[in-house]
Write a protein that holds these residues in place. Sequence first.
Motif, short mmCIF file in Angstrom:
data_model
loop_
_atom_site.label_atom_id
_atom_site.label_comp_id
_atom_site.label_asym_id
_atom_site.label_seq_id
_atom_site.Cartn_x
_atom_site.Cartn_y
_atom_site.Cartn_z
N ASP A 1 0.85 -1.19 0.00
CA ASP A 1 0.00 0.00 0.00
C ASP A 1 0.89 1.25 0.00
OD1 ASP A 1 -1.90 1.93 0.43
OD2 ASP A 1 -2.74 1.03 2.24
N HIS B 1 -10.31 0.23 3.16
CA HIS B 1 -9.31 1.21 2.70
C HIS B 1 -9.20 2.40 3.66
CE1 HIS B 1 -7.77 -0.02 -1.19
NE2 HIS B 1 -8.96 -0.51 -1.48
N ASP C 1 -6.73 1.56 5.97
CA ASP C 1 -5.57 0.92 5.36
C ASP C 1 -5.46 -0.55 5.76
OD1 ASP C 1 -4.55 3.07 3.81
OD2 ASP C 1 -3.74 3.98 5.63
#
Length: 329
Positions: free
Chosen positions: A139, A168, A171
Motif C-alpha cells: 500500500d 481502505h 488501510d
Amino acid sequence: MKINALNLFCLVVIFLCLNRLSTQQTADLNDLLRREHSLIKPYGGSSAGIPFWDFVGSTIVSNKFVRLTADSQSLQGALWNTIPVDFTDWEIQFQFHVHGHGKDLFGDGFAMWYTKERNVLGPVFGNKDHFTGLGIILDTYANYNGPNNRVHPYISAMINNGSLGYDHEKDGINTALAGCESMFRNKDYDTFLAVRYQNYKLTVSTDVDNKNQWKECLSVENVKLPTRYYFGFSAATGDLSDNHDIISVKVYRLESPRKNEQIDHSLIEPSSASFPEQKELVDAERPSTAWRVIKIMFISVFVIGLVVGALYVGYNIYDKQRRTKKRFY
Ligand SMILES: [Ca+2]
C-alpha cells in the motif's frame, strides 16, 4: 596454458559462488523452480498472450515489464497465473517497480495474491473484495491518519476465508496479520519481494535497498492455506496514480515437512491463529460507535435543555413586563 585454463576455471567457480552468495535468495538450490507458475523474460508472448498468464483490465505487456496500471487515474489491472498450485509448500519471488511522477501524492499500490478466485477486478488494489486466500498488500497511500496509523509505503499480509472485507479507510489495519514499512517506490535499481509458505509458516521478505539481500518484513506461524489456489497480481489507481509494474515471477516448490499428512490439502480453509483477534478488533470498534451515539444523545439533551431554559427565562421576563405594564393602567 594449462595454468591459465585452470586459473580461468577457478575464477569462474569463485565468481559463480560469489554471485550466488550476493544474490542469495530464500529459496534453496534444491528447491524446484516451477516454470508453469513463473514469468521470466523474454516473456514469449504473442498476440494470443503469454503462456500460463492472463491479463485483465488495464494490464499491458512490453518486452521489459507487465504494467498493471499506468501512471493515470482510475485504473484497475491484474495478472493471473492460469494453473492452480498443486503443492503444499512454496516460495514466490517477484521483481516489481512502482514509480510515477507524483512526489508527495501517489497511489494506491498493488497486491500479490494466492486465492481461490482469479480474473475478477474489484476495489481491493484492483482485486475483488471478500477474497478467499492470501493477499500481500503493498500500500503506497496512507488513507488512515488515526491512532496506530502507519508510515507508507506499507506491506501487510491478510488471510481471508471470504468473510472479511478490506477497509481502505483504515488501510486494512483491522484485518492485517502483520506488516512492515518499506520504501520501495521510485527506485532506480531493482526491487524484489519474496513470500515463503512452508510448514504453515508465512514469511515475507524484501530486497528493496539495492543490497542484494533479503530482509524479513513479517513472519507468522499457524497460517493455513490450501493447495489448488492461483497466484496473481493486481493494482489500482484512483484520484492518485503510479505505474505498477511486475518484471519477473519465480515460483519454487519447497521441501515439505507436511508430506506425510493424511489429509486432502485442497480442502483446507484459509485461516491463521490470529483470525479471532481480527474479529475482536472489529468487535472492539462497536463500543466506539455506541460511545458516539451516547455523546450525540448527551449533546441533544444539553441543547434541548438550553432551549427550554431560554424559553422559560424569556417567558418569565415577558410575564414580568406584562404584569408591570398592567399596574400602570
Ligand atoms: Ca492505502
